[in-house]
Design a protein around this motif. Structure first.
Motif, PDB file in Angstrom:
ATOM      1  N   VAL A 124     -17.055   1.333  -9.533  1.00 55.67           N
ATOM      2  CA  VAL A 124     -16.628   0.012  -9.081  1.00 55.67           C
ATOM      3  C   VAL A 124     -17.182  -1.023 -10.052  1.00 55.67           C
ATOM      4  CG1 VAL A 124     -16.741  -1.710  -7.242  1.00 55.67           C
ATOM      5  CG2 VAL A 124     -16.532   0.717  -6.660  1.00 55.67           C
ATOM      6  N   ILE A 125     -16.294  -1.841 -10.608  1.00 53.65           N
ATOM      7  CA  ILE A 125     -16.676  -2.837 -11.616  1.00 53.65           C
ATOM      8  C   ILE A 125     -16.159  -4.191 -11.148  1.00 53.65           C
ATOM      9  CG2 ILE A 125     -16.409  -3.554 -14.014  1.00 53.65           C
ATOM     10  CD1 ILE A 125     -15.875  -0.542 -14.646  1.00 53.65           C
ATOM     11  N   ILE A 126     -17.057  -5.174 -11.036  1.00 53.84           N
ATOM     12  CA  ILE A 126     -16.710  -6.473 -10.460  1.00 53.84           C
ATOM     13  C   ILE A 126     -17.106  -7.593 -11.423  1.00 53.84           C
ATOM     14  CG2 ILE A 126     -17.033  -8.027  -8.492  1.00 53.84           C
ATOM     15  CD1 ILE A 126     -17.924  -5.563  -6.872  1.00 53.84           C
ATOM     16  N   ASN A 127     -16.165  -8.478 -11.718  1.00 51.11           N
ATOM     17  CA  ASN A 127     -16.442  -9.692 -12.497  1.00 51.11           C
ATOM     18  C   ASN A 127     -16.996  -9.401 -13.883  1.00 51.11           C
ATOM     19  OD1 ASN A 127     -15.567 -11.633 -10.584  1.00 51.11           O
ATOM     20  ND2 ASN A 127     -17.475 -11.385  -9.440  1.00 51.11           N
ATOM     21  N   TYR A 128     -16.351  -8.483 -14.586  1.00 52.75           N
ATOM     22  CA  TYR A 128     -16.641  -8.233 -15.997  1.00 52.75           C
ATOM     23  C   TYR A 128     -15.446  -8.704 -16.833  1.00 52.75           C
ATOM     24  CZ  TYR A 128     -20.934  -5.409 -16.200  1.00 52.75           C
ATOM     25  OH  TYR A 128     -22.236  -4.976 -16.190  1.00 52.75           O
ATOM     26  N   PRO A 129     -15.691  -9.247 -18.037  1.00 49.63           N
ATOM     27  CA  PRO A 129     -14.549  -9.582 -18.899  1.00 49.63           C
ATOM     28  C   PRO A 129     -13.666  -8.360 -19.182  1.00 49.63           C
ATOM     29  CG  PRO A 129     -16.563 -10.536 -19.771  1.00 49.63           C
ATOM     30  CD  PRO A 129     -16.970  -9.625 -18.651  1.00 49.63           C
ATOM     31  N   THR A 130     -14.298  -7.222 -19.520  1.00 46.35           N
ATOM     32  CA  THR A 130     -13.594  -5.966 -19.745  1.00 46.35           C
ATOM     33  C   THR A 130     -14.206  -4.900 -18.864  1.00 46.35           C
ATOM     34  OG1 THR A 130     -13.115  -6.554 -22.055  1.00 46.35           O
ATOM     35  CG2 THR A 130     -12.930  -4.225 -21.448  1.00 46.35           C
ATOM     36  N   GLY A 131     -13.390  -4.239 -18.077  1.00 48.87           N
ATOM     37  CA  GLY A 131     -13.918  -3.182 -17.222  1.00 48.87           C
ATOM     38  C   GLY A 131     -14.431  -2.017 -18.030  1.00 48.87           C
ATOM     39  N   MET A 132     -13.552  -1.436 -18.847  1.00 49.73           N
ATOM     40  CA  MET A 132     -13.927  -0.271 -19.652  1.00 49.73           C
ATOM     41  C   MET A 132     -13.287  -0.356 -21.031  1.00 49.73           C
ATOM     42  SD  MET A 132     -13.057   2.810 -17.044  1.00 49.73           S
ATOM     43  CE  MET A 132     -13.634   2.767 -15.342  1.00 49.73           C
ATOM     44  N   GLN A 133     -13.993   0.157 -22.025  1.00 50.37           N
ATOM     45  CA  GLN A 133     -13.399   0.408 -23.328  1.00 50.37           C
ATOM     46  C   GLN A 133     -13.528   1.900 -23.602  1.00 50.37           C
ATOM     47  OE1 GLN A 133     -13.874  -2.297 -26.622  1.00 50.37           O
ATOM     48  NE2 GLN A 133     -14.108  -0.598 -28.053  1.00 50.37           N
ATOM     49  N   ILE A 134     -12.405   2.594 -23.649  1.00 52.43           N
ATOM     50  CA  ILE A 134     -12.372   4.039 -23.880  1.00 52.43           C
ATOM     51  C   ILE A 134     -11.811   4.248 -25.281  1.00 52.43           C
ATOM     52  CG2 ILE A 134     -11.630   6.261 -22.964  1.00 52.43           C
ATOM     53  CD1 ILE A 134     -13.331   4.610 -21.009  1.00 52.43           C
TER      54      ILE A 134
END
Length: 285
Positions: A124-134
């Protein structure tokens, strides 16, 4: 800032000695708070060829500082880069990133991976500019990556997929046998457009394929739900190629084999629902 750039850092020998840290690295039930742009867990193989072992990050909580910082160390909260010839993979799962505070533009991505055999799920990712970089940026094809069942709430970019060269590895497959599925993403353009540099973040995208300089084979993006929140403050421009639910942006040389984008739900995209720009497509569904 007096905060450290990294809470936990494990690196291989920069002189190129292979096998410095090849065992499993497991971090479970951690609680790391009050960080700004630092990398809470940074596992980094050396460019000289040394590798790091399998990484497991599970059942942990990462809560950033609520004081906006001007620091930009170019760190993601959990970062894994495997650069040896033999990879052990990673499992990043069941973690929570972020807080209820909006507009913390000093943050990077919550999760960033570089290497094959990566499994990223149930975070769970909240209030990040980018959730994930894969990222497919290793000395050989980045094989068998799966990203699924994650929740990314109020991000500017949910999942960014980078397909870039690495050292002498400048041709061939970057992505090989990847599956991105059953993720839920809400895009919030209001809290990011005036606070964060970077054109992709400023426009807002659910799933973005970027830096397209290697070939792609067997990439499935399906059953993801992407919803744009209602805009009340955003006054920037809308770009159909960037402000879209899914952007498959491959405008330079590179072959695409068996790319399947299907059965996704996209609601309220500012630009296109799905934008495709492929230089040479051999099979696209």
């Amino acid at each position: 800032s007096t905060k450290p750039r990294m809470s936990i850092h494990v690196g291989a020998d920069n002189s190129g000695n292979v096998g410095v840290c090849t065992g499993e690295l497991k971090f479970e039930r951690l609680r790391i708070t009050n960080f700004d742009n630092g990398g809470c867990i940074n596992i980094n193989g050396a460019a000289g060829g040394a590798g790091v072992g399998r990484l497991v990050v599970r059942d942990s909580v990462f809560i950033p500082t609520t004081v906006t910082s001007s620091n930009d160390h170019d760190h993601s909260t959990v970062y894994w880069q495997a650069t040896a010839a033999s990879f052990a993979g990673c499992d990043i799962s069941d973690n929570t990133f972020g807080s209820s505070t909006t507009g913390l533009s000093h943050l990077g991505a919550a999760i960033e991976t570089h290497g094959p055999l990566a499994s990223v799920h149930d975070n769970v990712i909240i209030n990040y500019p980018t959730g994930m970089q894969i990222t497919a940026s290793t000395p050989e094809a980045t094989e068998q990556v799966e990203v699924y069942a994650n929740i990314m709430r109020r991000c500017a970019v949910g999942i960014q997929i980078a397909v870039s060269t690495f050292g002498a590895y400048t041709s061939g497959f970057g992505i090989l046998d990847w599956h991105i599925h059953h993720n839920r993403i809400t895009v919030d353009r209001d809290q990011w457009w005036s606070k964060t540099t970077g054109v992709n973040v400023k426009h807002g995208t659910g799933i973005l394929i970027a830096q397209p300089s290697l070939d792609v084979k067997n990439l499935d993006i399906d059953h993801n739900t992407i919803r744009y929140l209602t805009v009340t403050q955003f006054t920037g421009s809308t770009d159909n190629s960037l402000s879209c639910g899914i952007a498959y942006y491959r405008p330079v040389a590179g072959l695409d084999y068996n790319v399947r984008i299907r059965a996704n739900t996209i609601e309220g995209a500012a630009g296109c629902g799905i934008f495709v720009n492929s230089y040479t497509t051999r099979s696209l569904d």
